[in-house]
Design a protein around this motif. Sequence first.
Motif, PDB file in Angstrom:
ATOM      1  N   ASP A 246       0.810  -1.218   0.000  1.00  0.00           N
ATOM      2  CA  ASP A 246       0.000   0.000   0.000  1.00  0.00           C
ATOM      3  C   ASP A 246       0.844   1.270   0.000  1.00  0.00           C
ATOM      4  OD1 ASP A 246      -2.581  -1.234   0.085  1.00  0.00           O
ATOM      5  OD2 ASP A 246      -2.185  -1.788   2.175  1.00  0.00           O
ATOM      6  N   VAL A 247       2.141   1.124   0.130  1.00  0.00           N
ATOM      7  CA  VAL A 247       3.018   2.296   0.180  1.00  0.00           C
ATOM      8  C   VAL A 247       3.387   2.733  -1.229  1.00  0.00           C
ATOM      9  CG1 VAL A 247       5.273   3.157   0.907  1.00  0.00           C
ATOM     10  CG2 VAL A 247       3.952   1.686   2.441  1.00  0.00           C
ATOM     11  N   ARG A 248       3.132   4.007  -1.532  1.00  0.00           N
ATOM     12  CA  ARG A 248       3.481   4.562  -2.835  1.00  0.00           C
ATOM     13  C   ARG A 248       4.818   5.310  -2.805  1.00  0.00           C
ATOM     14  NH1 ARG A 248       0.289   1.430  -3.622  1.00  0.00           N
ATOM     15  NH2 ARG A 248      -1.786   1.578  -4.573  1.00  0.00           N
ATOM     16  N   GLY A 249       5.246   5.672  -1.658  1.00  0.00           N
ATOM     17  CA  GLY A 249       6.519   6.378  -1.517  1.00  0.00           C
ATOM     18  C   GLY A 249       6.767   6.756  -0.066  1.00  0.00           C
ATOM     19  N   ILE A 250       7.959   7.171   0.248  1.00  0.00           N
ATOM     20  CA  ILE A 250       8.293   7.596   1.610  1.00  0.00           C
ATOM     21  C   ILE A 250       9.097   8.892   1.536  1.00  0.00           C
ATOM     22  CG2 ILE A 250       8.295   5.273   2.587  1.00  0.00           C
ATOM     23  CD1 ILE A 250      11.278   5.212   2.365  1.00  0.00           C
ATOM     24  N   ARG A 251       9.006   9.690   2.589  1.00  0.00           N
ATOM     25  CA  ARG A 251       9.770  10.929   2.652  1.00  0.00           C
ATOM     26  C   ARG A 251       9.956  11.315   4.123  1.00  0.00           C
ATOM     27  NH1 ARG A 251       4.926  14.556  -0.029  1.00  0.00           N
ATOM     28  NH2 ARG A 251       3.445  14.421   1.722  1.00  0.00           N
ATOM     29  N   VAL A 268       4.679   8.547   5.093  1.00  0.00           N
ATOM     30  CA  VAL A 268       4.461   7.542   4.059  1.00  0.00           C
ATOM     31  C   VAL A 268       3.377   8.028   3.105  1.00  0.00           C
ATOM     32  CG1 VAL A 268       3.704   5.181   3.605  1.00  0.00           C
ATOM     33  CG2 VAL A 268       5.155   5.660   5.568  1.00  0.00           C
ATOM     34  N   ILE A 269       3.656   7.913   1.813  1.00  0.00           N
ATOM     35  CA  ILE A 269       2.689   8.317   0.790  1.00  0.00           C
ATOM     36  C   ILE A 269       1.811   7.118   0.430  1.00  0.00           C
ATOM     37  CG2 ILE A 269       2.414   9.229  -1.543  1.00  0.00           C
ATOM     38  CD1 ILE A 269       5.188  10.489  -1.221  1.00  0.00           C
ATOM     39  N   VAL A 270       0.489   7.314   0.485  1.00  0.00           N
ATOM     40  CA  VAL A 270      -0.466   6.253   0.169  1.00  0.00           C
ATOM     41  C   VAL A 270      -1.414   6.732  -0.926  1.00  0.00           C
ATOM     42  CG1 VAL A 270      -0.341   5.230   2.477  1.00  0.00           C
ATOM     43  CG2 VAL A 270      -2.026   7.021   2.003  1.00  0.00           C
ATOM     44  N   ALA A 279      -5.859   4.371   5.904  1.00  0.00           N
ATOM     45  CA  ALA A 279      -4.519   4.946   6.027  1.00  0.00           C
ATOM     46  C   ALA A 279      -3.951   4.714   7.424  1.00  0.00           C
ATOM     47  CB  ALA A 279      -4.556   6.438   5.713  1.00  0.00           C
ATOM     48  N   HIS A 280      -4.825   4.842   8.414  1.00  0.00           N
ATOM     49  CA  HIS A 280      -4.393   4.598   9.789  1.00  0.00           C
ATOM     50  C   HIS A 280      -3.971   3.142   9.974  1.00  0.00           C
ATOM     51  CE1 HIS A 280      -4.230   4.931  14.146  1.00  0.00           C
ATOM     52  NE2 HIS A 280      -5.007   3.858  14.227  1.00  0.00           N
ATOM     53  N   VAL A 307      -1.262  10.812  -2.256  1.00  0.00           N
ATOM     54  CA  VAL A 307      -0.502  11.233  -3.426  1.00  0.00           C
ATOM     55  C   VAL A 307      -1.174  12.472  -4.003  1.00  0.00           C
ATOM     56  CG1 VAL A 307       0.284  10.600  -5.726  1.00  0.00           C
ATOM     57  CG2 VAL A 307       0.220   8.880  -3.921  1.00  0.00           C
ATOM     58  N   LEU A 308      -0.456  13.584  -4.026  1.00  0.00           N
ATOM     59  CA  LEU A 308      -1.024  14.826  -4.553  1.00  0.00           C
ATOM     60  C   LEU A 308      -0.786  14.957  -6.043  1.00  0.00           C
ATOM     61  CD1 LEU A 308      -0.011  17.290  -1.694  1.00  0.00           C
ATOM     62  CD2 LEU A 308      -2.175  16.053  -2.013  1.00  0.00           C
ATOM     63  N   ASP A 309       0.391  14.534  -6.476  1.00  0.00           N
ATOM     64  CA  ASP A 309       0.717  14.569  -7.908  1.00  0.00           C
ATOM     65  C   ASP A 309       0.506  13.176  -8.475  1.00  0.00           C
ATOM     66  OD1 ASP A 309       1.815  14.689 -10.420  1.00  0.00           O
ATOM     67  OD2 ASP A 309       3.634  15.745  -9.800  1.00  0.00           O
ATOM     68  N   PRO A 310      -0.388  13.002  -9.475  1.00  0.00           N
ATOM     69  CA  PRO A 310      -0.665  11.678 -10.013  1.00  0.00           C
ATOM     70  C   PRO A 310       0.558  11.014 -10.603  1.00  0.00           C
ATOM     71  CG  PRO A 310      -1.552  13.385 -11.434  1.00  0.00           C
ATOM     72  CD  PRO A 310      -1.140  14.060 -10.171  1.00  0.00           C
ATOM     73  N   HIS A 311       1.630  11.802 -10.927  1.00  0.00           N
ATOM     74  CA  HIS A 311       2.840  11.212 -11.479  1.00  0.00           C
ATOM     75  C   HIS A 311       3.865  10.896 -10.372  1.00  0.00           C
ATOM     76  CE1 HIS A 311       1.441  12.161 -15.490  1.00  0.00           C
ATOM     77  NE2 HIS A 311       1.216  13.421 -15.111  1.00  0.00           N
ATOM     78  N   ASP A 312       3.562  11.288  -9.153  1.00  0.00           N
ATOM     79  CA  ASP A 312       4.504  11.085  -8.039  1.00  0.00           C
ATOM     80  C   ASP A 312       4.244   9.750  -7.381  1.00  0.00           C
ATOM     81  OD1 ASP A 312       6.366  11.369  -6.087  1.00  0.00           O
ATOM     82  OD2 ASP A 312       5.221  12.832  -4.899  1.00  0.00           O
ATOM     83  N   HIS A 313       4.717   8.659  -8.021  1.00  0.00           N
ATOM     84  CA  HIS A 313       4.510   7.318  -7.486  1.00  0.00           C
ATOM     85  C   HIS A 313       5.834   6.587  -7.290  1.00  0.00           C
ATOM     86  CE1 HIS A 313       0.094   7.118  -7.714  1.00  0.00           C
ATOM     87  NE2 HIS A 313       0.223   7.859  -8.795  1.00  0.00           N
ATOM     88  N   GLN A 314       6.930   7.327  -7.394  1.00  0.00           N
ATOM     89  CA  GLN A 314       8.237   6.669  -7.267  1.00  0.00           C
ATOM     90  C   GLN A 314       8.625   6.556  -5.795  1.00  0.00           C
ATOM     91  OE1 GLN A 314      10.037   5.376  -9.787  1.00  0.00           O
ATOM     92  NE2 GLN A 314       8.294   5.903 -11.091  1.00  0.00           N
ATOM     93  N   LEU A 315       9.087   5.366  -5.440  1.00  0.00           N
ATOM     94  CA  LEU A 315       9.589   5.177  -4.077  1.00  0.00           C
ATOM     95  C   LEU A 315      10.887   5.941  -3.917  1.00  0.00           C
ATOM     96  CD1 LEU A 315       8.965   1.350  -3.625  1.00  0.00           C
ATOM     97  CD2 LEU A 315       7.621   3.224  -2.664  1.00  0.00           C
ATOM     98  N   SER A 316      11.091   6.471  -2.712  1.00  0.00           N
ATOM     99  CA  SER A 316      12.316   7.219  -2.480  1.00  0.00           C
ATOM    100  C   SER A 316      13.504   6.296  -2.497  1.00  0.00           C
ATOM    101  CB  SER A 316      12.237   7.932  -1.119  1.00  0.00           C
ATOM    102  OG  SER A 316      12.182   6.993  -0.094  1.00  0.00           O
ATOM    103  N   GLU A 317      14.651   6.860  -2.871  1.00  0.00           N
ATOM    104  CA  GLU A 317      15.863   6.040  -2.934  1.00  0.00           C
ATOM    105  C   GLU A 317      16.443   5.909  -1.542  1.00  0.00           C
ATOM    106  OE1 GLU A 317      16.892   4.539  -5.551  1.00  0.00           O
ATOM    107  OE2 GLU A 317      15.350   5.379  -6.842  1.00  0.00           O
TER     108      GLU A 317
END
Length: 317
Positions: A246-251, A268-270, A279-280, A307-317
């Motif tokens: 369920d995780v789309r990215g982390i920051r 965590v981006i969901v 989400a909880h 996710v606010l930007d529909p193109h922002d689905h990359q996991l952080s490095e």
Amino acid sequence: MDYPRQKLASVQLRYGSRDDTEGFEAGGRIAKASVWTLLALGIVEIAFSQLSGSIALLADGIDSISDAVVSFFVWTALRFTLKRPTDRFQYGYYKVESFTALLTAISLIGISSFIFYRSYRALIDPRHVVVLPQTALIVLLIAGTISLYRALQMRQIANRYNLLSLKIDAKNSIKDATSSYVAFVSVLVASFGFLQADAVGGLIIAVYILSVAYVAIRESSLILLDAFHDPELTREVEKVIQSNKDVRGIRNLRLRRAGPFIVGTIDVIVDTNMTVGQAHEVAMQLQSSVKDRITGLRRLVVTTSPVLDPHDHQLSE
């Protein structure tokens, strides 16, 4: 995604045991035994230094007693750390251990200065001579062997449970054993007519103590200031988080030390279609997963963001 077992074992070994109480109690027992052992050795060494006139033996005796005081501080801190959190100290007392390590290191500077002063006076005194060198050598050899044995026991427990103050105490005890051997060589050389070697041994011990104090101050200060730099552990935490479907990215992963443990926060981006309840649930699953897999990471607060930007689905490095 299956998390590598070998890597997990490595992280668990470096960052603590599941049973916090077990680690603190084991550390407390060895620190308490070290107090009495080093105190007895120091008293014996100082007594024989008065008979032999060896400044190196005197320096090593003072060093042993100072190490006993260090072990007492560590023992007290480890017992104090076991106290439950209160309304005032809501995060517990884990940083007491690091604070004690800092105070201990500062005290070592004063002890080093005193030994350096006494050794320098002996160095410039042409009347300084070591009598009964055989007795001094036997005392130093016994003291060094006992200190080394106790130090290795202490280091094993300190590394197993990642106890900073006990690690410093172990280094201090290893230094004490090494100091005894340095003093042994100094007295041995002095017994062959090189009288200044005894005072030189005291100077070496003083410098050695100062170097241990410097390292201890640096490490404990960084922890108290919440400095953290461990790229390997950071990557391991990210891998565990990213393994959740369920995780789309982390920051904003932020970690810091609290005594022997690691605590931190992460955003965590969901998926934006998730409900607040879903989400909880993801956040709770991630917190549990990280704590189960990386034992030394005592607490990780997970917050979720859509996710606010529909193109922002990359996991952080």
